[in-house]
Scaffold this active site. Structure first.
Site, PDB file in Angstrom:
ATOM      1  CG  HIS A 139      25.648   9.117 -47.784  1.00 27.98           C
ATOM      2  ND1 HIS A 139      25.318   7.871 -47.312  1.00 27.98           N
ATOM      3  CD2 HIS A 139      27.007   9.163 -47.786  1.00 27.98           C
ATOM      4  CE1 HIS A 139      26.423   7.199 -47.029  1.00 27.98           C
ATOM      5  NE2 HIS A 139      27.463   7.957 -47.309  1.00 27.98           N
ATOM      6  CD  GLU A 151      21.589   6.627 -47.105  1.00 28.65           C
ATOM      7  OE1 GLU A 151      20.926   6.250 -46.139  1.00 28.65           O
ATOM      8  OE2 GLU A 151      22.839   6.609 -47.122  1.00 28.65           O
ATOM      9  CG  ASN A 175      27.119   4.231 -43.622  1.00 29.81           C
ATOM     10  OD1 ASN A 175      27.573   3.142 -44.001  1.00 29.81           O
ATOM     11  ND2 ASN A 175      27.543   5.384 -44.120  1.00 29.81           N
ATOM     12  CB  SER A 211      30.545   9.250 -44.605  1.00 29.08           C
ATOM     13  OG  SER A 211      31.308   9.305 -45.762  1.00 29.08           O
TER      14      SER A 211
HETATM   15  N1  LIG Z   1      35.071   7.426 -49.995  1.00 27.25           N
HETATM   16  C1  LIG Z   1      33.833   6.961 -49.801  1.00 27.25           C
HETATM   17  O1  LIG Z   1      33.552   5.765 -49.925  1.00 27.25           O
HETATM   18  C2  LIG Z   1      32.723   7.936 -49.432  1.00 27.25           C
HETATM   19  C3  LIG Z   1      31.390   7.523 -49.563  1.00 27.25           C
HETATM   20  C4  LIG Z   1      30.363   8.425 -49.263  1.00 27.25           C
HETATM   21  C5  LIG Z   1      30.676   9.695 -48.833  1.00 27.25           C
HETATM   22  N2  LIG Z   1      31.996  10.077 -48.696  1.00 27.25           N
HETATM   23  C6  LIG Z   1      32.271  11.454 -48.241  1.00 27.25           C
HETATM   24  O2  LIG Z   1      32.592  12.242 -49.387  1.00 27.25           O
HETATM   25  C7  LIG Z   1      33.532  13.259 -49.025  1.00 27.25           C
HETATM   26  C8  LIG Z   1      34.775  13.127 -49.885  1.00 27.25           C
HETATM   27  O3  LIG Z   1      35.327  11.849 -49.706  1.00 27.25           O
HETATM   28  P1  LIG Z   1      36.419  11.246 -50.727  1.00 27.25           P
HETATM   29  O4  LIG Z   1      36.549   9.814 -50.373  1.00 27.25           O
HETATM   30  O5  LIG Z   1      36.089  11.652 -52.105  1.00 27.25           O
HETATM   31  O6  LIG Z   1      37.730  12.021 -50.233  1.00 27.25           O
HETATM   32  P2  LIG Z   1      39.031  12.377 -51.082  1.00 27.25           P
HETATM   33  O7  LIG Z   1      40.109  12.622 -50.081  1.00 27.25           O
HETATM   34  O8  LIG Z   1      39.266  11.363 -52.153  1.00 27.25           O
HETATM   35  O9  LIG Z   1      38.646  13.757 -51.793  1.00 27.25           O
HETATM   36  C9  LIG Z   1      38.477  14.950 -51.100  1.00 27.25           C
HETATM   37  C10 LIG Z   1      38.934  16.067 -52.037  1.00 27.25           C
HETATM   38  O10 LIG Z   1      38.572  17.310 -51.461  1.00 27.25           O
HETATM   39  C11 LIG Z   1      39.599  18.229 -51.761  1.00 27.25           C
HETATM   40  N3  LIG Z   1      39.492  19.375 -50.872  1.00 27.25           N
HETATM   41  C12 LIG Z   1      39.847  19.480 -49.573  1.00 27.25           C
HETATM   42  N4  LIG Z   1      39.557  20.720 -49.118  1.00 27.25           N
HETATM   43  C13 LIG Z   1      38.990  21.399 -50.151  1.00 27.25           C
HETATM   44  C14 LIG Z   1      38.464  22.706 -50.302  1.00 27.25           C
HETATM   45  N5  LIG Z   1      38.456  23.570 -49.302  1.00 27.25           N
HETATM   46  N6  LIG Z   1      37.960  23.061 -51.509  1.00 27.25           N
HETATM   47  C15 LIG Z   1      37.955  22.185 -52.550  1.00 27.25           C
HETATM   48  N7  LIG Z   1      38.445  20.928 -52.457  1.00 27.25           N
HETATM   49  C16 LIG Z   1      38.952  20.548 -51.281  1.00 27.25           C
HETATM   50  C17 LIG Z   1      40.879  17.411 -51.600  1.00 27.25           C
HETATM   51  O11 LIG Z   1      41.972  18.023 -52.248  1.00 27.25           O
HETATM   52  C18 LIG Z   1      40.459  16.084 -52.238  1.00 27.25           C
HETATM   53  O12 LIG Z   1      40.752  16.052 -53.631  1.00 27.25           O
HETATM   54  C19 LIG Z   1      33.778  13.081 -47.541  1.00 27.25           C
HETATM   55  O13 LIG Z   1      32.900  13.912 -46.822  1.00 27.25           O
HETATM   56  C20 LIG Z   1      33.456  11.623 -47.310  1.00 27.25           C
HETATM   57  O14 LIG Z   1      33.108  11.320 -45.977  1.00 27.25           O
HETATM   58  C21 LIG Z   1      33.015   9.231 -48.999  1.00 27.25           C
END
Ligand SMILES: NC(=O)c1ccc[n+]([C@@H]2O[C@H](COP(=O)([O-])OP(=O)(O)OC[C@H]3O[C@@H](n4cnc5c(N)ncnc54)[C@H](O)[C@@H]3O)[C@@H](O)[C@H]2O)c1
Length: 311
Positions: free
Chosen positions: A133, A145, A184, A112
């Site tokens: 993104h 993005e 953002n 993000s």
């Molecule tokens: N939630 C949102 O609205 C959003 C929007 C855009 C971008 N993002 C970005 O996307 C990414 C994920 O966010 P999310 O909300 O899905 O988080 P989340 O916590 O729901 O999911 C993250 C997953 O990654 C797994 N994980 C952690 N370490 C790992 C590894 N070494 N190998 C494999 N899997 C691993 C975790 O077990 C978890 O299931 C982040 O970088 C976040 O900033 C999130």
């Protein structure tokens, strides 16, 4: 577009939704996660999303969960990570991925806010690395993005733009790896002023949200700010900016009002109070309203709602 082999690393909120979009588009998708509960439920979660959207369940069969990272990325044309937002974790992940993929496999991060440059700088082949993104939920919000770094090749950007467009997304090319990318930066410029209006007693939080939703918020899905500026005239926009910009909050730090909320433990939904008070019922109602609205927009787009597609 030819079918690709896509590998998604991280099966959380974003990862499972990204896998779903590519599987629905007909690509073979592997997905991996270090947490068994996340990986074991991924197909069920995708199936449930598709059921709710009224879409074909066939895509579920194209998603293959893998416990082993090397196996998940082997043979992939494209690897996208959506693991937790932690720079060291993402750097380590790509260091492990790179020796297990081809030289031309494109590698992307769904971070993000972390600069793509810092995530990818340790790679041996940096021209195949970029940011993609997505917005939550990935299967309902169209934008992706596509962020290039100083090393990213134009071919990698072009291929990724095509891949996402063919999967029904609206990719936007971000030509410089700047904090907040495009979406953002715009969103938080608005949030800064929204908070400032409350901080300075001009109105309460409920009124800020009501004003936006009942005015330019209504037009935003079909009229972007720069289309709007042209519509009213750049001369009028300049005249407005001469008066309004000096009055708008331009502080480069987070508002003291926001800092006080956090210090007082008023964390929003998490604690039941933030800018406003939230019961379990009002939280659920707001979440439901957002999902319902996004689904409606998704359906309208599928039916080629004319004013969304023509301009
Ligand atoms: N939630 C949102 O609205 C959003 C929007 C855009 C971008 N993002 C970005 O996307 C990414 C994920 O966010 P999310 O909300 O899905 O988080 P989340 O916590 O729901 O999911 C993250 C997953 O990654 C797994 N994980 C952690 N370490 C790992 C590894 N070494 N190998 C494999 N899997 C691993 C975790 O077990 C978890 O299931 C982040 O970088 C976040 O900033 C999130």
């Amino acid at each position: 577009m030819a079918k690709a082999r896509v590998s998604v690393v991280g099966a959380g909120l974003m990862g499972h939704g990204i896998a779903q979009v590519f599987a629905v588009a007909g690509h073979e998708v592997t997905i991996t996660d270090t947490v068994a509960a996340s990986l074991n439920t991924v197909k069920d979660r995708i199936a449930a999303n598709l059921r709710e959207l009224g879409e074909d369940q066939g895509a579920v069969a194209r998603v293959r969960p893998c416990t082993d990272l090397a196996e998940a990325v082997r043979g992939a044309d494209y690897v996208v990570e959506a693991v937790s937002e932690d720079l060291a974790l993402k750097q380590k992940l790509f260091a492990t991925i790179e020796p297990n993929v081809r030289r031309d496999t494109i590698l992307a991060s769904n971070t993000s806010v972390i600069p793509i440059t810092s995530i990818m700088e340790g790679l041996a082949v940096r021209e195949r690395a970029l940011g993609t993104h997505w917005w939550n939920p990935p299967f309902l919000v169209p934008l992706v993005e596509v962020i290039e770094t100083q090393w990213t090749s134009p071919d990698a950007v072009a291929w990724i733009m095509k891949l996402h467009e063919a999967a029904g997304k609206k990719p936007a090319h971000v030509k410089k790896d700047v904090p907040g990318f495009i979406g953002n930066r715009l969103q938080h410029a608005l949030w800064r002023e929204a908070i400032s209006l409350v901080e300075h007693g001009i109105c309460d939080a409920e009124t800020v949200d009501a004003v936006i939703k009942a005015s330019f918020g209504r037009r935003l899905p079909v009229l972007g700010p720069l289309e709007n500026a042209d519509l009213v005239g750049t001369d009028l926009t300049l005249a407005i900016h001469n008066i309004v910009l000096p009055a708008i909050d331009g502080r480069p730090q987070p508002s003291p009002y926001l800092q006080r909320l956090v210090a007082d433990g008023k964390l929003g939904f998490k604690s039941g109070e933030g800018f406003r008070k939230w019961s379990a019922g009002t939280q659920a109602a707001l979440r439901a309203k957002v999902t319902q609205h996004l689904k409606l927009m998704h359906d309208l787009e599928k039916r080629q709602y004319p004013s969304m597609e023509r301009v």
